[in-house]
Design a protein around this motif. Structure first.
Motif, PDB file in Angstrom:
ATOM      1  N   GLU A  54       0.829  -1.202   0.000  1.00  0.00           N
ATOM      2  CA  GLU A  54       0.000   0.000   0.000  1.00  0.00           C
ATOM      3  C   GLU A  54       0.864   1.253   0.000  1.00  0.00           C
ATOM      4  N   ASP A  55       2.046   1.166   0.628  1.00  0.00           N
ATOM      5  CA  ASP A  55       2.949   2.319   0.698  1.00  0.00           C
ATOM      6  C   ASP A  55       3.573   2.664  -0.648  1.00  0.00           C
ATOM      7  N   PHE A  56       3.450   1.766  -1.630  1.00  0.00           N
ATOM      8  CA  PHE A  56       4.011   2.043  -2.957  1.00  0.00           C
ATOM      9  C   PHE A  56       3.084   2.922  -3.796  1.00  0.00           C
ATOM     10  N   ARG A  57       1.878   3.146  -3.335  1.00  0.00           N
ATOM     11  CA  ARG A  57       0.934   3.948  -4.116  1.00  0.00           C
ATOM     12  C   ARG A  57       1.521   5.351  -4.331  1.00  0.00           C
ATOM     13  N   GLY A  58       1.604   5.737  -5.586  1.00  0.00           N
ATOM     14  CA  GLY A  58       2.139   7.044  -5.944  1.00  0.00           C
ATOM     15  C   GLY A  58       3.651   7.106  -6.000  1.00  0.00           C
ATOM     16  N   LYS A  59       4.345   6.013  -5.624  1.00  0.00           N
ATOM     17  CA  LYS A  59       5.803   6.003  -5.631  1.00  0.00           C
ATOM     18  C   LYS A  59       6.331   5.754  -7.048  1.00  0.00           C
ATOM     19  N   LYS A  60       7.593   6.148  -7.239  1.00  0.00           N
ATOM     20  CA  LYS A  60       8.246   5.992  -8.547  1.00  0.00           C
ATOM     21  C   LYS A  60       8.891   4.598  -8.621  1.00  0.00           C
ATOM     22  N   THR A 109       0.499  -9.330  -7.824  1.00  0.00           N
ATOM     23  CA  THR A 109       0.503  -9.055  -6.387  1.00  0.00           C
ATOM     24  C   THR A 109      -0.482  -7.939  -6.041  1.00  0.00           C
ATOM     25  N   LEU A 110      -0.466  -6.860  -6.820  1.00  0.00           N
ATOM     26  CA  LEU A 110      -1.393  -5.758  -6.574  1.00  0.00           C
ATOM     27  C   LEU A 110      -2.845  -6.199  -6.754  1.00  0.00           C
ATOM     28  N   PHE A 111      -3.063  -7.053  -7.756  1.00  0.00           N
ATOM     29  CA  PHE A 111      -4.415  -7.549  -8.002  1.00  0.00           C
ATOM     30  C   PHE A 111      -4.885  -8.448  -6.861  1.00  0.00           C
ATOM     31  N   SER A 112      -4.019  -9.350  -6.416  1.00  0.00           N
ATOM     32  CA  SER A 112      -4.399 -10.269  -5.340  1.00  0.00           C
ATOM     33  C   SER A 112      -4.643  -9.530  -4.026  1.00  0.00           C
ATOM     34  N   LYS A 113      -3.955  -8.399  -3.840  1.00  0.00           N
ATOM     35  CA  LYS A 113      -4.164  -7.587  -2.639  1.00  0.00           C
ATOM     36  C   LYS A 113      -5.292  -6.573  -2.827  1.00  0.00           C
ATOM     37  N   LYS A 114      -5.954  -6.628  -4.005  1.00  0.00           N
ATOM     38  CA  LYS A 114      -7.070  -5.741  -4.338  1.00  0.00           C
ATOM     39  C   LYS A 114      -6.672  -4.263  -4.318  1.00  0.00           C
ATOM     40  N   LEU A 115      -5.382  -4.013  -4.592  1.00  0.00           N
ATOM     41  CA  LEU A 115      -4.915  -2.635  -4.714  1.00  0.00           C
ATOM     42  C   LEU A 115      -5.167  -2.091  -6.119  1.00  0.00           C
ATOM     43  N   ILE A 116      -5.319  -2.988  -7.098  1.00  0.00           N
ATOM     44  CA  ILE A 116      -5.845  -2.631  -8.419  1.00  0.00           C
ATOM     45  C   ILE A 116      -6.972  -3.609  -8.710  1.00  0.00           C
ATOM     46  N   LYS A 117      -8.044  -3.133  -9.349  1.00  0.00           N
ATOM     47  CA  LYS A 117      -9.242  -3.964  -9.480  1.00  0.00           C
ATOM     48  C   LYS A 117      -9.847  -3.951 -10.870  1.00  0.00           C
ATOM     49  N   TYR A 118      -9.573  -2.924 -11.651  1.00  0.00           N
ATOM     50  CA  TYR A 118     -10.335  -2.729 -12.873  1.00  0.00           C
ATOM     51  C   TYR A 118      -9.492  -3.022 -14.114  1.00  0.00           C
ATOM     52  N   CYS A 119     -10.174  -3.325 -15.196  1.00  0.00           N
ATOM     53  CA  CYS A 119      -9.511  -3.639 -16.457  1.00  0.00           C
ATOM     54  C   CYS A 119      -9.479  -2.387 -17.351  1.00  0.00           C
ATOM     55  N   PRO A 120      -8.430  -2.269 -18.180  1.00  0.00           N
ATOM     56  CA  PRO A 120      -7.256  -3.158 -18.281  1.00  0.00           C
ATOM     57  C   PRO A 120      -6.279  -2.931 -17.127  1.00  0.00           C
ATOM     58  N   LEU A 121      -5.692  -4.020 -16.649  1.00  0.00           N
ATOM     59  CA  LEU A 121      -4.852  -3.959 -15.460  1.00  0.00           C
ATOM     60  C   LEU A 121      -3.572  -3.162 -15.686  1.00  0.00           C
ATOM     61  N   ASP A 122      -3.038  -3.173 -16.926  1.00  0.00           N
ATOM     62  CA  ASP A 122      -1.830  -2.394 -17.192  1.00  0.00           C
ATOM     63  C   ASP A 122      -2.082  -0.899 -16.942  1.00  0.00           C
ATOM     64  N   GLN A 123      -3.245  -0.421 -17.331  1.00  0.00           N
ATOM     65  CA  GLN A 123      -3.570   0.984 -17.088  1.00  0.00           C
ATOM     66  C   GLN A 123      -3.801   1.242 -15.601  1.00  0.00           C
ATOM     67  N   GLU A 124      -4.287   0.249 -14.902  1.00  0.00           N
ATOM     68  CA  GLU A 124      -4.429   0.360 -13.456  1.00  0.00           C
ATOM     69  C   GLU A 124      -3.057   0.523 -12.791  1.00  0.00           C
ATOM     70  N   MET A 125      -2.062  -0.172 -13.333  1.00  0.00           N
ATOM     71  CA  MET A 125      -0.698  -0.034 -12.815  1.00  0.00           C
ATOM     72  C   MET A 125      -0.228   1.417 -12.964  1.00  0.00           C
ATOM     73  N   ALA A 126      -0.547   2.030 -14.095  1.00  0.00           N
ATOM     74  CA  ALA A 126      -0.134   3.410 -14.344  1.00  0.00           C
ATOM     75  C   ALA A 126      -0.796   4.365 -13.358  1.00  0.00           C
ATOM     76  N   SER A 127      -2.018   4.042 -12.941  1.00  0.00           N
ATOM     77  CA  SER A 127      -2.714   4.885 -11.972  1.00  0.00           C
ATOM     78  C   SER A 127      -2.190   4.662 -10.564  1.00  0.00           C
ATOM     79  N   PHE A 128      -1.713   3.459 -10.291  1.00  0.00           N
ATOM     80  CA  PHE A 128      -1.249   3.136  -8.936  1.00  0.00           C
ATOM     81  C   PHE A 128       0.108   3.783  -8.640  1.00  0.00           C
ATOM     82  N   PHE A 129       1.039   3.669  -9.576  1.00  0.00           N
ATOM     83  CA  PHE A 129       2.386   4.204  -9.360  1.00  0.00           C
ATOM     84  C   PHE A 129       2.480   5.648  -9.850  1.00  0.00           C
TER      85      PHE A 129
END
Length: 713
Positions: free
Chosen positions: A464-470, A487-507
């Motif tokens: 969770e502490d990685f949210r917004g980190k580089k 890992t992010l998906f299994s921890k429900k830190l990203i939930k929506y498709c497409p997941l690659d774009q979710e990664m861009a929103s998380f970091f």
């Protein structure tokens, strides 16, 4: 080395007011053996440094490398097995045989004969059908290659070429249908599961054994003397055995006898029958001695030198040379005339015939795709080495420009097998519809262990502490990328498709080399600062404080900080400069693990083809892998080739397996291939939009469990 004068002579070379004596030396290619046969470190310095020495050492990893060194003019002579001479002839290496390395005064290392019970009513090979066959079995290939082991059956049994059976099963089936029963103990094929299946299907080939239900190397009728005991105990009608063992078994040489010879005879290749105690036994095939072979232009002088060696020359450079050449207490038998390898082998009864039996038509071939000229060259030498040890089906080496082109070629049926690094496995599966045939298994210190790495002292305790980190990734769609996404998906830190774009929103602004622009430019912003590609690039991205976290293999951190090559930014750092996020689990800090590489094939490959192909690579591993059975290695699968590392296979590979773990006792969790099912969530969701998220998670879990059962973990 520049030559200033004739061989073995010295020339005075003047340079200004200085002069020195220069002696051109013969170059011996040395291959270290196992255990006390690792001699180069002890004897090569003594040989090289002696003032009067006429020989220098050139150390090589295997005997095929010595052939290449002689071919390229980098060595002059070496010790070779007869199998190496066949490879040399195929590869165009011009050699003359100078001396045989004999440990007894016999013309050949051994001769193989067929012994029959006189009461069996065998008068010729035409009477062999329906008889009981005693065979030495399999499992000691250092002494008895499969080609010589199978020579008798190849000579008398009509081959089976059922296209619905593997080549191994075709041979087994033909023998089972020809003889009434047999004892052929030991491993028939290299996969233990398949070996058991074949023995259950063709039990008649174990029927004569002491323990027919097991049919292993522990059987009383397994081995060189085992086949003769099988015969003289009354279990069988005919035995395939070495002549020296026959003489010992029947008391024809000094020593204790197991049986009297009067009841037994030799069956000859010309269909004649002669008594076992004959002074001129008939032989089916012989195994030539190991030899010293040399370049044509230097062979005469080298023969004289080798012939002069003696154990009386202790404390001299010649004694060092002797210890580097001999494999045991050896008599260096001088050939009456220097002989080309082709004519030398032609004098060995049956030996060339044993190596030239034609197989089924059309022949079966495994096309290995290589990615460079030198990798293709290694593949070609492996192909030749495999052939002389009886490995089937045949190999063919096809060159492409890179791994991607190889995957395309396999998808289009222009090739069959390619070694795929872990970072490209997802692409191979999703884009080119490939699947795994086997894994290159390695020690834990060489596995790809995905971890989250921060700089020492970073206040990060959870994902969770990685949210917004580089974030710094080695490559898009690689092991680290897909593992973090899972890992992010299994921890429900990203939930929506497409997941690659979710990664861009998380970091926050990050570096992901190779990321397509459409997937989110935010994840490529850091890449514009420096070269942050690959494992070292991701760690450089972190250590330079451009990024806050790097997702890399744990073992890359050690290599990054210990690599002292110029330009590596990690050589000023230590392991203590980094910390790995464990998130409360100090035992398994890794997020996933991957093997060194995987052999990948078309996903629609038949079960028959997979069995044939897997058996070939397991045979190659047994012959040329880390646990090779010979005194010296004929060919190195897992190691440098012509000074280049990680060609075709990884140098660190311990063995090949159809499971990713090196041993059945390995229990490391989080195998990387399982994480590749995360993207199925989006596929399922798009086609089953009415399913609740709970059911979708259950479905993904079901896929994971199915994979676990499939590979037996």
């Amino acid at each position: 080395m520049v030559s200033f004068g004739p061989i073995t002579t010295c020339s005075i070379v003047a340079l200004s007011i200085l002069s020195f004596v220069y002696c051109d030396k013969y170059r011996l290619c040395v291959v270290d053996g196992k255990g006390h046969f690792k001699r180069s470190q002890r004897y090569c310095p003594q040989l090289d440094m002696a003032v009067d020495s006429k020989v220098d050492c050139i150390v090589a990893p295997d005997r095929s490398d010595c052939l290449r060194k002689i071919l390229k003019g980098k060595a002059d002579f070496s010790v070779f097995a007869p199998e190496d001479l066949i490879t040399a002839s195929s590869e165009g290496v011009q050699l003359l045989v100078t001396n045989e390395l004999r440990y007894i005064n016999e013309e050949h290392e051994y001769e193989v004969v067929a012994v029959i019970d006189n009461n069996s009513e065998i008068k010729s090979r035409h009477d062999l059908g329906g008889k009981k066959f005693c065979h030495p079995g399999y499992g000691y290939e250092t002494d008895w290659t499969r080609i010589l082991s199978n020579f008798f059956e190849a000579s008398v049994v009509t081959p089976s070429c059922d296209p619905h059976l593997t080549l191994s099963e075709n041979r087994i089936k033909a023998t089972a249908e020809f003889f009434q029963s047999a004892c052929k103990a030991g491993p028939w094929v290299n996969d233990p599961v398949l070996d058991n299946q074949l023995k259950e299907k063709y039990p008649q080939l174990c029927e004569l054994c002491g323990s027919p239900g097991r049919c292993t190397t522990h059987d009383k009728y397994w081995g060189r003397r085992g086949s003769l005991l099988c015969l003289t105990d009354g279990a069988g009608d005919i035995s395939w055995a070495r002549l020296d063992d026959v003489k010992s078994h029947f008391g024809l040489v000094a020593g204790s006898a197991e049986a009297t010879p009067e009841r037994y005879s030799f069956l000859c290749p010309d269909d004649s029958i002669i008594p076992v105690n004959s002074s001129k036994p008939c032989v089916w095939v012989v195994k030539p001695w190991p030899v010293v072979a040399a370049k044509r232009e230097k062979a005469d002088e080298i023969q004289k030198l080798v012939s002069s060696l003696s154990h009386k020359d202790q404390n001299t450079w010649k004694f060092s040379l002797l210890n580097l050449i001999e494999t045991s207490y050896t008599n260096f038998f001088k050939l009456p005339t220097l002989e080309p390898i082709e004519s030398y082998l032609d004098r060995a009864t049956g030996y060339l015939s044993a190596n030239s039996f034609s197989g089924c038509h059309p022949p079966r071939t495994i096309r290995i795709c290589t990615t460079s000229i030198i990798e293709n060259a290694k593949c070609s030498w492996m192909r030749e080495s495999a052939g002389v040890y009886g490995v089937e089906p045949d190999l063919e080496c096809i060159k492409a420009d890179n791994t991607t082109h190889c995957m395309m070629a396999i998808n289009m049926n222009a090739a069959d097998v390619v070694m795929v690094p872990p970072d490209m496995v997802h692409e191979a599966v999703e884009k080119y519809n490939l699947k795994t045939l086997f894994y290159e298994t390695v020690l834990e210190s060489e596995k790809y262990l995905t971890v989250a790495v921060t700089r020492q002292g970073a206040n990060i305790n959870s994902f969770e502490d990685f949210r917004g980190k580089k974030a710094c990734f080695p490559v898009y769609d690689g092991v680290a990328w897909n593992t973090v996404k899972n890992t992010l998906f299994s921890k429900k830190l990203i939930k929506y498709c497409p997941l690659d774009q979710e990664m861009a929103s998380f970091f926050g602004p990050s570096c992901t080399p190779g990321l397509p622009e459409k997937e989110g430019g935010n994840l490529k912003k850091l890449c514009q600062q420096e070269d942050f590609n690959g494992e070292f690039g991701a760690l450089h991205c972190l250590s330079s404080e451009a990024g806050d976290v790097a997702f890399v293999s744990k073992n890359s951190i050690r290599k990054f900080t210990s690599d002292e090559s110029e330009g590596n930014p990690g050589n000023r750092l230590s392991m203590d400069d980094f910390q790995i996020l464990c998130e409360g689990n100090s035992k398994n800090c890794h997020l996933s693990w991957a093997s060194a590489a995987q052999a990948m094939i078309r996903s629609n490959s038949s079960d028959l083809w997979m069995k044939d192909s897997l058996d070939v690579f397991l045979q190659l591993d047994g012959l040329f892998g880390k646990n090779f059975k010979f005194l010296t290695n004929p060919f190195t699968m897992f190691g440098q080739y012509d000074g280049k590392s990680n060609l075709l296979f990884q140098d660190s590979t311990q063995r090949l397996r159809n499971r990713p773990n090196a041993r059945d006792t390995d229990t490391m969790p989080y195998f990387y291939n399982f994480t590749l099912k995360t993207d199925d969530y989006c596929t399922i969701r798009s086609s089953s939009s009415n399913l609740s998220p709970t059911y979708l998670y259950i479905f993904i879990a079901f896929i994971y469990l199915s994979k676990l059962v499939h590979i037996g973990i």
